[in-house]
Structure formats: C-alpha cells, structure tokens
Design a protein around this motif. Structure first.
Motif, PDB file in Angstrom:
ATOM      1  N   ILE A 825       1.041  -0.950   0.321  1.00  0.00           N
ATOM      2  CA  ILE A 825      -0.185   0.150  -0.276  1.00  0.00           C
ATOM      3  C   ILE A 825       0.639   1.300  -0.201  1.00  0.00           C
ATOM      4  CG2 ILE A 825      -1.474   1.506   1.508  1.00  0.00           C
ATOM      5  CD1 ILE A 825      -2.090  -1.753   3.021  1.00  0.00           C
ATOM      6  N   LEU A 826       0.581   1.940  -0.718  1.00  0.00           N
ATOM      7  CA  LEU A 826       1.369   3.498  -0.884  1.00  0.00           C
ATOM      8  C   LEU A 826      -0.103   4.177   0.016  1.00  0.00           C
ATOM      9  CD1 LEU A 826       3.253   5.764  -0.930  1.00  0.00           C
ATOM     10  CD2 LEU A 826       2.325   5.619  -3.389  1.00  0.00           C
ATOM     11  N   ILE A 827       0.601   5.031   1.038  1.00  0.00           N
ATOM     12  CA  ILE A 827      -0.495   6.487   2.367  1.00  0.00           C
ATOM     13  C   ILE A 827       0.829   7.170   1.855  1.00  0.00           C
ATOM     14  CG2 ILE A 827      -1.079   6.393   3.721  1.00  0.00           C
ATOM     15  CD1 ILE A 827      -2.324   4.935   3.152  1.00  0.00           C
ATOM     16  N   ALA A 828      -0.058   7.561   0.580  1.00  0.00           N
ATOM     17  CA  ALA A 828       0.404   9.620   0.145  1.00  0.00           C
ATOM     18  C   ALA A 828      -0.529  11.166   0.074  1.00  0.00           C
ATOM     19  CB  ALA A 828       1.264   9.768  -0.812  1.00  0.00           C
ATOM     20  N   PRO A 829      -0.519  11.151   1.058  1.00  0.00           N
ATOM     21  CA  PRO A 829      -1.681  12.156   0.995  1.00  0.00           C
ATOM     22  C   PRO A 829      -1.154  13.793   0.242  1.00  0.00           C
ATOM     23  CG  PRO A 829      -1.428  12.058   3.219  1.00  0.00           C
ATOM     24  CD  PRO A 829      -0.675  11.105   2.530  1.00  0.00           C
ATOM     25  N   ARG A 830      -2.111  14.594  -0.448  1.00  0.00           N
ATOM     26  CA  ARG A 830      -1.694  15.859  -0.470  1.00  0.00           C
ATOM     27  C   ARG A 830      -2.565  16.786  -1.079  1.00  0.00           C
ATOM     28  NH1 ARG A 830       3.419  16.113  -1.329  1.00  0.00           N
ATOM     29  NH2 ARG A 830       4.382  14.187  -2.298  1.00  0.00           N
ATOM     30  N   PRO A 831      -2.544  18.020   0.370  1.00  0.00           N
ATOM     31  CA  PRO A 831      -3.137  18.627   0.838  1.00  0.00           C
ATOM     32  C   PRO A 831      -3.278  19.556  -0.037  1.00  0.00           C
ATOM     33  CG  PRO A 831      -2.172  17.730   2.674  1.00  0.00           C
ATOM     34  CD  PRO A 831      -1.259  17.222   2.022  1.00  0.00           C
ATOM     35  N   GLY A 832      -4.620  20.002   0.374  1.00  0.00           N
ATOM     36  CA  GLY A 832      -4.604  21.532  -1.114  1.00  0.00           C
ATOM     37  C   GLY A 832      -6.204  21.854  -0.604  1.00  0.00           C
ATOM     38  N   GLY A 833      -6.902  22.961  -1.692  1.00  0.00           N
ATOM     39  CA  GLY A 833      -7.395  23.545  -1.719  1.00  0.00           C
ATOM     40  C   GLY A 833      -8.202  23.860  -0.786  1.00  0.00           C
ATOM     41  N   LYS A 834      -7.402  24.735  -0.156  1.00  0.00           N
ATOM     42  CA  LYS A 834      -7.929  24.991   1.467  1.00  0.00           C
ATOM     43  C   LYS A 834      -8.786  24.257   2.200  1.00  0.00           C
ATOM     44  CE  LYS A 834      -8.221  29.809  -0.542  1.00  0.00           C
ATOM     45  NZ  LYS A 834      -9.170  30.886  -0.683  1.00  0.00           N
ATOM     46  N   LEU A 835      -8.157  22.815   2.340  1.00  0.00           N
ATOM     47  CA  LEU A 835      -9.132  21.802   2.956  1.00  0.00           C
ATOM     48  C   LEU A 835      -8.246  21.657   4.499  1.00  0.00           C
ATOM     49  CD1 LEU A 835      -9.476  18.881   0.716  1.00  0.00           C
ATOM     50  CD2 LEU A 835     -11.533  20.280   0.947  1.00  0.00           C
ATOM     51  N   SER A 836      -8.808  21.968   5.261  1.00  0.00           N
ATOM     52  CA  SER A 836      -8.294  21.280   6.648  1.00  0.00           C
ATOM     53  C   SER A 836      -8.557  19.941   7.217  1.00  0.00           C
ATOM     54  CB  SER A 836      -9.379  22.337   7.727  1.00  0.00           C
ATOM     55  OG  SER A 836     -10.215  21.895   7.904  1.00  0.00           O
ATOM     56  N   SER A 837      -8.624  19.369   6.484  1.00  0.00           N
ATOM     57  CA  SER A 837      -8.710  18.233   6.747  1.00  0.00           C
ATOM     58  C   SER A 837      -9.471  17.171   5.646  1.00  0.00           C
ATOM     59  CB  SER A 837      -9.882  17.297   7.868  1.00  0.00           C
ATOM     60  OG  SER A 837     -11.179  17.916   7.986  1.00  0.00           O
ATOM     61  N   ALA A 838      -9.219  15.550   4.979  1.00  0.00           N
ATOM     62  CA  ALA A 838      -9.730  15.022   4.258  1.00  0.00           C
ATOM     63  C   ALA A 838      -9.542  13.809   4.988  1.00  0.00           C
ATOM     64  CB  ALA A 838      -9.345  14.411   3.191  1.00  0.00           C
ATOM     65  N   GLN A 839     -10.008  12.479   4.516  1.00  0.00           N
ATOM     66  CA  GLN A 839     -10.471  10.777   5.215  1.00  0.00           C
ATOM     67  C   GLN A 839     -11.119  10.240   4.435  1.00  0.00           C
ATOM     68  OE1 GLN A 839     -11.561   9.901   9.066  1.00  0.00           O
ATOM     69  NE2 GLN A 839     -13.967  10.978   8.531  1.00  0.00           N
TER      70      GLN A 839
END
Length: 929
Positions: A825-839
């Motif tokens: 598995i690869l876990i590689a989140p890329r924050p952006g878009g003014k999001l403060s959280s994602a799951q």
C-alpha cells in the motif's frame, strides 16, 4: 508464599511457555490455554460468502487476518475442506487439505483437491501462522456448493406458452405446477433461468430477494441460471410453484425502440431438486405438465414501465389449494441451445428506502412528490381506492425553470406505472419487471393524502458492498462524493449502463472504462466487472473489434471506437490492480490481444487514423470564453489510446509470463509512439490540438519523450489558466487530468479545477442541487434552461471519474502495481484546496485501509490504518525535522523503518496496525504540492 514456592511456580510457568511455544510451532494453537491475538475471518469463495452455484473447477478462496497487534504478516496457512461441517472441525471426512503452506498469500488461493462434481457441497476452514510464531485457531466453517457443471445435469425442459399474444409489450405469462413430496425434506434447491426476466414463488412465497434475474448477458452465448435454497418453503405433502415472466432485456425495447434482440418468445427453465431425510431424491422440472395463464401484469418494460390490473389477479395461484382448471397447457422447446452458466456477478437487490421529502403542486397543477435523491428503482405505495379506479405514476429527474415536471430528456421512454384497483381495500403495490430513474414522482388519478405513510421509493442496484468512504472539510466536495456513489449505484444494474432513465440504458464501454478505477474504490465491483468482461469477450467481433455497448444490442458496424473499445484492456487491468486478481488477466488476455490486433490491422505505418471515433465526448464546447478551442483531434486521441492499450497488454503479458508477447508488443509500442510524435507533436513539444485533453492523454500515456514532458505539462497549466482555471475535457480527458497535474508537480492547479464552482466544473452541478453526476457539464445551464433533451441525462457517472483522484491523491490511498490488490500500500496524501481535513477508508481483500489527515494552525496530523498481512509506504508531505507517531519520535518506533527524506517529504515503511503521525507542516508556494 515462601521463596521455594515462588521458585517452583516460576519453573512451572517457564515450562508451560516452552510447551506452548513448541505447540505453536507445530500448529496446535487450539490447545492453548492463553488466547492468541490472531484469528481468521471473512472467508469468501470466488468473491462470495457461502455461494451455492460455483462452476469454477478449482474455486479460489480468500480470508482476512484479524488482530490488533502491529506489524502482523501471514507466514503460512492451512486450508482443510470436508464433506460435513461438524466432522471438519474434528478433522474427519476430509476431502482435501493443503497442509501447512509457507506463504503470505491470503487471497485467491486455489482449491487443490479432487475434481469436484455437480451439486457437491464443500465445507472449508483455514488457519494461519504469523511472523511472531503464532498460529491462529481454525476459522469458523464456511462452505461453497457446486452448480450444475454438465448439460446432462439438466432434466428440465424449456417451456413456453402457446398464446399468439406472447409478444413484446404484451402481458406477462404465469406458469404453474402442483406437486407432492412424499417424505420429510432434508434439503431443496431450485435451479432456474428464463428467456426474459422471472419472479418465482413456492407455496405463495417469493423465492429469493433478487430482481431482474437471470440478469443481462450475451444471451445467445451465455445465459446465467440462479440457484436458491428453498428448503424452508417446502413441506411434506401438497406443494405448488409459480413463475411469472417479463420481457426484460431478452426481447424488450432497447436503443431506438429496437425489440426482440435475442428472441421473440419468453421461456422458462425450472428444476427443483429435493433431497429427503432418507437419502432419496425427487426432481420437479418444467415440462408439458405445467399450466400457463395471463394475470395482472398487462405489460412490462424497462423503458416504459408497467401496467398492472389488480382485477386480474389470481389469488393463491402459487399455492397447492389453487385450482387451475381454466389454465392452458404449455409447449416445450427442444431447439433452445445449451449455453447455461452459473451466476458469477452480484444480482440486483433492493437497497435504500426513501420517504417523501415533500409533496406539492406545480405551477401547471401537477401533484408531485420529491424524494430528495435522484435514484434508480421504483415507488411502493399503500393506497385505498374504488374498484376500477386507476392511478398513474410518472417519474422525472428534475423540474424545469418554472418548477414544473420535466420529462423531455427521457426521449421515448415513458417511465410510467399504471395500476388499476380491484376493490376498495387498502393495497400495497410495487412493480416487478421495470425500473425508473427519478427523484420526482407525478401522481395522477388519486385524490387522497400522499405522505410517508403510504409512499416510499426504493433503490435497486447490483448487490455490491460499499467498500470506500471519502469526506473532507468542504461540504461541496462531500456532496460530489455522494453524487459519484449514487451515480454508480444507479447505473450498476447488472451491467454498467450509461444512464438509467431514458430510452438507452446500455452498457456503453466508454463510460465503463472512464469510471472503472473509481468504481473499485466505492464498492466491491470485482464480481460485477469480471462477469461483464466475459460478455465483452463473447460479443467481441472475430476481427477483434469491440462493440460500443456490452452486451451488444447494436448493429455490426457499431464497434471499434477509441476510448470506448479500449475498455477491453483498461478494465481488466484496473480490476487486477484493485483486487490482485491475476485470473481476470488470464481470462481477458486473448481479448486484449485481439483488440490491439484489430488496431494494428487498421493502422498505416503504425498510425491509427482510420475508422469512426466519438472523440473526447461532451467536452466543453461553449462560447463564453475568448478562445473556446477545446476540440481535440479524434485521430490524435485514437493514437494515444492505441499506445495505452498496447502498454496495458505489455503489463498483462509480464504478469502472466508471456515473454514473447512482451518483446513483440514493446517494439510495437515504440513504433506507435514514434508515429504519434511525427504526426501530432512539433519538435518543441507543442500538440497540434492545443487542448487540455491532448496534453493530458499525451502525458498520462507517456507519449512524449522525457525532455518534452515538463514543457507539455506547463502548456496544460497555461491552457487551464486561459479558461480561468476551468476544465474543458470530455469523457476521455477528464479521468486523467488531475492525475497528470499532480504527477508533474501541479497539484495546486488540480485542486483549483476541483474547487471551481462555476460552469464548467465538478461542483457546478453540486451548486445547482445535483444528487448524482450529470451527463453534461451544463445539463442545467447557468440561466436555468436545459441542454438538448435528446442527450441530457442527470444520472451519468463518467465525470465521476474524479473520485479516483480524490481517493488516491487527496486522501493518498493507492496500491503498488508490482504487488497489487493493496497487498503493498502507498499512503501519500496531498493537502490543498484550502481543505483543513480529508479522510478515506477502503475495505480491501485484506481489511480496512484508512488515511485521515487534518491541518490545524500548521500542525499536520495523519491517522493511518494498515490491515494485517500487508505493508505500507507512507509519504508525509512538507515535513519538519520533528515527526512523532503515537507521541514519540518516529526514529524510536520499532514498527517504522526505512525513514528518509524525499524532497520536502518524509518517506517510511510500516507494517500493519494503527498509526498516528503529528508534525509541524511547512508550506511551499500557493499550495502544498
């Protein structure tokens, strides 16, 4: 306790530990007195739990390890298969045992015992050893039952009615048989199929909870039969059974009102096999002794709906006390060829229930019910009226600008239910052989109150478990995800349809290839696509051309379109990636080769510039922008997909060990790309079609040499900026555009596209109240008017392909192509878009994978779940020097290894378990790329 006593107790404890350790090594964990935090659960056979109609010669078995310990991997397994569940647990009556196999394989393990026979029921269980020298207890016992593997297993005859009125759009025939069972029943199974769709009853009760069986396949080549355990419906003595047939896909209306595609006459094949407690068997089969009559279903059609006259009901008609003295005899048809197969994919079932959101009158005076969700299924009502009164239900997806009921986009499909009351008693009714795509219901002919006590809408779709969840801090993005999921539900009705409401509803291949990868995240579609791909192979032309729709109901020339027919290579590869299913590549490999071979035969100097193509279907073609040049050359697209299919064929060949093919097609791919460069790209890397789609396909399919890729990516970005950061791609460019941007360091631009709320964008329909994905970017225009009703579906999943990027980039959940199916598995989140959280969560064949991140005042938190028997590489974005996991420095956590910096990121390897990472995040540029 004195010292001597303590010393003796310690010696005994040490001896016990040694003995237990020895027993573990020998595989005797079931005799331990101390529990082991390891067990085996979720046993499946051929993607199903306890299936009763398996026709695979060597069924594949899978299981999950259950533990709360970290870093757990399977090192060995043992499977045992027996003929009796109780005996199996005592290691008796064993059919086959694998013995202890040193392997970490826990999915798709082939049964390796003696040849299995028709109807044979096999009980199985498994235990595993892990990398901590522990052995699990034996799992609970599951089973599978073989189907009818030989044509001679069928003693039943195909039966038909003799009525001249047995035509498309006519009433539904009802077949009936009374019979006597002489002894006490041990088990009974019904094997059944039809030309048309069927609903069976035994002794007045419905058989099973499937709808539209036997499902839609290439009927002349592959006809599924269903199997039901009906033991509880039968009794010693008098019994009766009845089956009603509808037109369904077999002879019902298809595209352009074409009918009788597979045949003109409905037919039933019915074989009820009863085993008595004394060991004797009795078979009740469809034959000339059956009787037939017409009843209350006066017509049924997927397009037009159903007409039901309750005055013509035959009360108790499937019960033994009913007298069928006026029913007619049936005829048998010996000419129907043998093409029966066991059901492999999930059947259609009834799922969510929706109560009325509101009931109102439109400006035109129509009485309309709003269920709040564009869904696919039907409305159930519980109403009271006078004998002979007629109620009509009309279905629509949207209201027009003025708030009136809108059905022009249905074209010739009626989507209408007509019901005639038989008396003044309260009646509960729902349709039988039809489904509607709708949010709004217009009720005509009923004056009484309408509310949640007497109306409910039910969603019907293939029985696929929800495997994925995705959410963010942005409510609009969350609604987009909701719409993607409901677009999938509404269009996965036994085959992946293009739309569920108008007069089409076919398995368009272009839509399926665009959305396939996203589909694997939302729901368990392994069996669904595996079954459908077999029909693709069956309907593929002898020259390798793949029809526009599968199953194919169009003419012979409607085949071989780039981006559509490439589903032959794209879908098998995506299923392989999602489920690690090597067998689907084996199953489809010759089909993949045949499709690439077709293109070869129709290419000149490795350039595919012949044939008819849809191009980048429904790309932005408005005139609101100064440029407006979003039209991509169709032959450029064809050449790009020619390369992509060839590349996927090479990959499949490597997996399957076809070294000669790999060498052959690698050379072909080189020449395809060379021809592409010569025809469509300037020496400086400028595409002849300077559109988003042209650059996206060229970059995603590696059509350009490496020295031209960065500049091409910048040209793509400039194009997006020229359109005020709007998307202009159609069905073929949309699935890949955000992936290409992220791959070349422009995740910020990908987020800009995702977050755009004005037309054209993903969130534009959301802002306009959409609850599913629209066919067009502007199905409802900014001024409130509609696009061309000839092609304007409001439930069309293709643009929902952005869901793949949302899971794989925003949340960062991906699988390694070299070890697919989320084993690595690869876990590689890329924050952006003014999001403060994602799951996001994904239930894989190994267990749950989770990636949940949040940013609070510069502090980045990432929660990860890695299922047992898998490993993961974690890539933490924009890190500082201090990262903690579980509150301590990651360098001190023994379960985290291979820690290293990769640019601004930190990379590490972890085993299974739950992890909590925290650090202060650095920022770089506009967003964190």
């Amino acid at each position: 306790m004195n010292y001597i006593t303590k010393k003796g107790a310690l010696q005994k404890a040490c001896l016990s530990i040694v003995i237990l350790f020895f027993l573990q090594l020998k595989g005797f964990s079931q005799v331990q007195n101390v529990p082991v935090n390891l067990r085996v659960d979720n046993l499946i056979c051929e993607y199903k739990i306890n299936p009763i109609s398996v026709d695979a010669a060597n069924p594949r078995l899978s299981w999950k390890l259950i533990t709360t310990d970290r870093n757990i991997e399977q090192t060995a397994y043992e499977i045992r298969v027996g003929s009796n569940a109780v005996s199996l647990t005592k290691a008796k009556d064993i059919i086959w045992t694998s013995g202890k196999v040193l392997s970490d394989q826990s999915v798709h393990v082939y049964y390796g015992g003696p040849t299995l026979t028709s109807r044979q029921k096999c009980y199985w269980q498994v235990r595993v050893w892990n990398n901590k020298n522990q052995v699990s207890p034996w799992s609970m016992v599951n089973f599978w039952k073989m189907g009818l593997l030989k044509p001679t297993d069928w003693t039943a005859k195909w039966i038909q009615n003799t009525y001249q009125s047995d035509t498309t759009g006519g009433p539904s025939p009802m077949f009936r048989k009374a019979f006597i069972l002489d002894h006490k029943i041990r088990a009974a199974h019904l094997y059944i199929t039809a030309h048309g769709v069927f609903e069976a009853q035994i002794n007045g009760k419905r058989v099973g909870n499937d709808y539209f069986t036997p499902g839609w396949t290439s009927y002349n080549k592959r006809l599924q039969y269903q199997v039901y355990d009906v033991t509880s419906l039968l009794k010693k003595g008098d019994n009766a059974t009845g089956v009603t047939l509808g037109d369904g896909w077999y002879r019902g209306y298809t595209y352009n009102r074409r009918k009788d595609v597979y045949g003109k006459k409905l037919a039933l094949l019915y074989q009820l096999e009863v085993v008595y407690t004394n060991g004797k068997r009795q078979i009740i089969s469809s034959d000339k002794s059956w009787r037939v009559a017409y009843g209350p279903i006066r017509s049924s059609s997927f397009f037009d709906g159903e007409v039901y006259d309750a005055r013509k009901e035959k009360a108790g008609w499937s019960e033994p006390t009913y007298r069928n003295l006026t029913w007619d005899t049936v005829k048998t048809d010996e000419t129907i060829k043998d093409n029966l197969i066991a059901t492999s994919g999930p059947t259609v079932k009834k799922h969510e229930k929706f109560l009325p959101l509101k009931v109102f009158n439109t400006p035109e005076g129509d009485r309309v019910v709003d269920f709040g969700q564009n869904l696919v299924g039907w409305v159930q009502f519980k109403l009271k009226a006078k004998a002979g009164d007629t109620i009509k239900l009309f279905h629509a997806e949207v209201l027009d600008q003025k708030g009136n009921f809108y059905t022009k986009n249905l074209r010739t499909a009626k989507q209408e239910i007509t019901y005639v009351f038989k008396d003044d008693s309260t009646t509960t009714f729902e349709p039988h052989f039809t489904f509607q795509g709708f949010r709004f219901l217009k009720v005509v002919g009923y004056k009484g109150p309408l509310d949640s006590t007497n109306l409910a809408a039910y969603a019907l779709y293939s029985d696929m478990a929800q495997t994925g969840k995705f959410s963010t801090s942005n409510p609009l993005v969350n609604q987009l995800q909701h719409n993607i999921q409901w677009g999938q539900k509404g269009n996965f009705i036994d085959v992946p349809t293009d739309c569920p409401q108008r007069d089409e509803r076919m398995g368009w291949t272009g839509d399926a290839q665009a959305f396939c990868r996203t589909a694997t995240f939302n729901m368990d579609v392994a069996g669904f696509f595996t079954k459908w791909l077999k029909d693709l192979s069956a309907d593929q032309h002898k020259d390798g051309a793949v029809p526009y729709v599968i199953p194919n109901v169009l003419d012979s020339v409607s085949a071989a379109a780039s981006g559509w027919s490439d589903v032959a290579t794209i879908a098998p590869w995506n299923i392989y990636l999602a489920y690690g299913d090597k067998q689907v590549l084996q199953q489809q490999y010759e089909s993949m080769k045949a499709w690439v071979g077709y293109i070869q035969q129709h290419s000149r100097n490795y350039l595919w510039d012949t044939g008819n193509h849809f191009g980048d279907w429904l790309f932005y073609a408005g005139t609101n922008y100064e440029d407006g040049a979003a039209l991509t050359d169709k032959n450029l697209i064809a050449q790009a997909f020619y390369a992509y299919s060839t590349q996927l064929l090479i990959k499949a060949g490597k997996v399957l060990g076809r070294s000669d093919d790999v060498q052959k097609y690698t050379l072909l791919l080189y020449n395809i790309k060379k021809a592409f460069l010569a025809e469509y790209v300037t020496p400086n890397g400028r595409m002849i079609s300077g559109t988003q789609t042209s650059y996206v396909l060229a970059l995603n399919f590696d059509m350009l040499p490496e020295n031209l890729r960065e500049s091409a990516a910048k040209r793509l970005v400039h194009n997006i900026e020229d359109y005020d950061e709007h998307i202009t791609t159609g069905f073929l460019g949309t699935p890949y555009i955000c992936h290409v941007l992220s791959r070349f360091g422009h995740t910020d631009i990908a987020y800009d596209l995702l977050m755009k709320e004005s037309y054209p964008s993903w969130l534009y329909p959301v802002k306009n109240g959409a609850t599913t994905i629209w066919e067009r970017w502007d199905g409802i225009k900014p001024d409130g008017s509609f696009e061309d009703p000839e092609m304007n579906s409001f439930n069309h999943y293709a643009y929902g392909a952005i869901g793949d990027w949302m899971y794989r980039v925003i949340a960062g959940i991906n699988t390694d192509e070299g070890d697919p199916g989320f084993h690595s598995i690869l876990i590689a989140p890329r924050p952006g878009g003014k999001l403060s959280s994602a799951q996001a969560e994904l239930e894989t064949l190994y267990g749950k994978v989770k990636s949940a991140w949040s940013i609070d005042n510069g502090t980045f938190t990432l929660d990860v779940i890695v299922p047992p028997n898998t490993t993961a590489t974690v890539l933490l974005p924009s890190v500082t020097d201090q990262i903690t996991e579980g509150g301590v420095d990651i360098n001190t956590v023994k379960d985290i290894t291979d820690i290293k910096k990769t640019g601004h990121d930190a990379q590490m390897s972890i085993g299974s378990g739950t992890y909590h990472f925290v650090y202060t995040m650095k920022t770089y540029g506009k967003h964190n790329n």
